[in-house]
Design a protein around this motif. Sequence first.
Motif, PDB file in Angstrom:
ATOM      1  N   ASP A  68       2.084  -1.862  -8.344  1.00  0.00           N
ATOM      2  CA  ASP A  68       3.416  -2.464  -8.259  1.00  0.00           C
ATOM      3  C   ASP A  68       4.400  -1.525  -8.244  1.00  0.00           C
ATOM      4  O   ASP A  68       5.467  -2.085  -7.592  1.00  0.00           O
ATOM      5  N   LYS A  69       4.362  -0.316  -8.844  1.00  0.00           N
ATOM      6  CA  LYS A  69       5.400   0.521  -8.330  1.00  0.00           C
ATOM      7  C   LYS A  69       5.878   1.021  -7.239  1.00  0.00           C
ATOM      8  O   LYS A  69       4.905   1.027  -6.338  1.00  0.00           O
ATOM      9  N   GLY A  70       7.115   1.255  -6.913  1.00  0.00           N
ATOM     10  CA  GLY A  70       7.234   1.745  -5.510  1.00  0.00           C
ATOM     11  C   GLY A  70       7.319   0.512  -4.552  1.00  0.00           C
ATOM     12  O   GLY A  70       7.132   0.970  -3.267  1.00  0.00           O
ATOM     13  N   MET A  71       7.332  -0.656  -4.909  1.00  0.00           N
ATOM     14  CA  MET A  71       7.477  -1.813  -4.007  1.00  0.00           C
ATOM     15  C   MET A  71       8.940  -2.285  -3.696  1.00  0.00           C
ATOM     16  O   MET A  71       9.034  -3.284  -3.417  1.00  0.00           O
ATOM     17  N   ASP A  72       9.851  -1.185  -3.376  1.00  0.00           N
ATOM     18  CA  ASP A  72      11.048  -1.439  -3.003  1.00  0.00           C
ATOM     19  C   ASP A  72      11.324  -0.694  -1.681  1.00  0.00           C
ATOM     20  O   ASP A  72      10.577   0.183  -1.468  1.00  0.00           O
ATOM     21  N   GLY A  73      12.539  -0.830  -1.286  1.00  0.00           N
ATOM     22  CA  GLY A  73      12.724  -0.074  -0.209  1.00  0.00           C
ATOM     23  C   GLY A  73      12.050  -0.570   1.342  1.00  0.00           C
ATOM     24  O   GLY A  73      11.756  -1.574   1.544  1.00  0.00           O
ATOM     25  N   ILE A  74      11.436   0.498   1.755  1.00  0.00           N
ATOM     26  CA  ILE A  74      10.768   0.233   3.120  1.00  0.00           C
ATOM     27  C   ILE A  74       9.440  -0.611   2.722  1.00  0.00           C
ATOM     28  O   ILE A  74       8.733  -1.299   3.674  1.00  0.00           O
ATOM     29  N   PHE A  75       8.756  -0.642   1.690  1.00  0.00           N
ATOM     30  CA  PHE A  75       7.602  -1.458   1.243  1.00  0.00           C
ATOM     31  C   PHE A  75       7.947  -2.847   1.200  1.00  0.00           C
ATOM     32  O   PHE A  75       7.233  -3.634   1.183  1.00  0.00           O
ATOM     33  N   GLN A  76       9.168  -3.402   1.109  1.00  0.00           N
ATOM     34  CA  GLN A  76       9.760  -4.523   1.143  1.00  0.00           C
ATOM     35  C   GLN A  76       9.595  -5.236   2.671  1.00  0.00           C
ATOM     36  O   GLN A  76       9.713  -6.400   3.056  1.00  0.00           O
ATOM     37  N   ALA A  77       9.792  -4.382   3.763  1.00  0.00           N
ATOM     38  CA  ALA A  77      10.011  -4.728   4.889  1.00  0.00           C
ATOM     39  C   ALA A  77       8.738  -5.255   5.507  1.00  0.00           C
ATOM     40  O   ALA A  77       7.635  -4.784   5.312  1.00  0.00           O
ATOM     41  N   ILE A  78       8.988  -6.438   6.413  1.00  0.00           N
ATOM     42  CA  ILE A  78       7.747  -7.199   7.203  1.00  0.00           C
ATOM     43  C   ILE A  78       7.140  -6.090   8.045  1.00  0.00           C
ATOM     44  O   ILE A  78       7.910  -5.465   8.806  1.00  0.00           O
ATOM     45  N   GLY A  79       5.833  -5.895   7.792  1.00  0.00           N
ATOM     46  CA  GLY A  79       5.326  -5.070   8.784  1.00  0.00           C
ATOM     47  C   GLY A  79       4.661  -4.073   7.943  1.00  0.00           C
ATOM     48  O   GLY A  79       3.653  -3.290   8.464  1.00  0.00           O
ATOM     49  N   TYR A  80       5.518  -3.197   7.089  1.00  0.00           N
ATOM     50  CA  TYR A  80       4.899  -1.977   6.500  1.00  0.00           C
ATOM     51  C   TYR A  80       4.133  -2.386   5.598  1.00  0.00           C
ATOM     52  O   TYR A  80       2.792  -1.849   5.408  1.00  0.00           O
ATOM     53  N   ARG A  81       4.132  -3.127   4.580  1.00  0.00           N
ATOM     54  CA  ARG A  81       3.454  -3.546   3.406  1.00  0.00           C
ATOM     55  C   ARG A  81       2.087  -4.105   4.086  1.00  0.00           C
ATOM     56  O   ARG A  81       0.986  -3.895   3.443  1.00  0.00           O
ATOM     57  N   GLU A  82       2.122  -5.006   5.254  1.00  0.00           N
ATOM     58  CA  GLU A  82       0.903  -5.593   5.809  1.00  0.00           C
ATOM     59  C   GLU A  82      -0.300  -4.390   6.312  1.00  0.00           C
ATOM     60  O   GLU A  82      -1.229  -4.948   6.318  1.00  0.00           O
TER      61      GLU A  82
END
Length: 195
Positions: free
Chosen positions: A16-30
Amino acid sequence: SGGAEAGVKVDGAMDDKGMDGIFQAIGYREFLPMFDPKLSQDSNGHQKAREECLRQCVANLKTKHRQYTRRQLKWIRRKLLTRNAPVFALDTTNAEHDPDRWQADVFQPAMDISKFYLDGGALDSDPPGQTRANVNGEKPYRELRRHICETCNMTVIGDAQWDAHLSSRSHRRKIGQLRKRKARAMKMDTGQNEW
């Protein structure tokens, strides 16, 4: 190193940590599951697992994109179109796979609209050759009636916005406060006359 870095555990599971910044962008997290170290080993079984993982990642990306598009359109309908903000619909159907059509049908009209307003075009007028997307066929902004609410000390433009204002919580609260003040004033007036 045995520890988690940038919100990704060594075994590939998400932290759960580190889910900000680029991790919130559609496409990266998926596509994070593609970085699972178990999938990076060179064997035939792992190749099939990688292909299946890629298919699942693409499916998740498409789902998230559709959901985001629905949220955007809902926000535009509720927040912009109902307030007669200048919103223009550009047809992208023919431009989906052809960059030249994109340039002519979407990019250039968007630039022309932006330039019109940046060069001082009035918000209640439309750029040449463009018509704003209005809700329920409502008249263009410049043709809408202006309503003045003396209770709230504001001007509302458009009948739909006027109806929304009259049923709003803030307007009803101010009407209630005004009634209480008038009732108190009448009590004070009648009380002074009796003495």
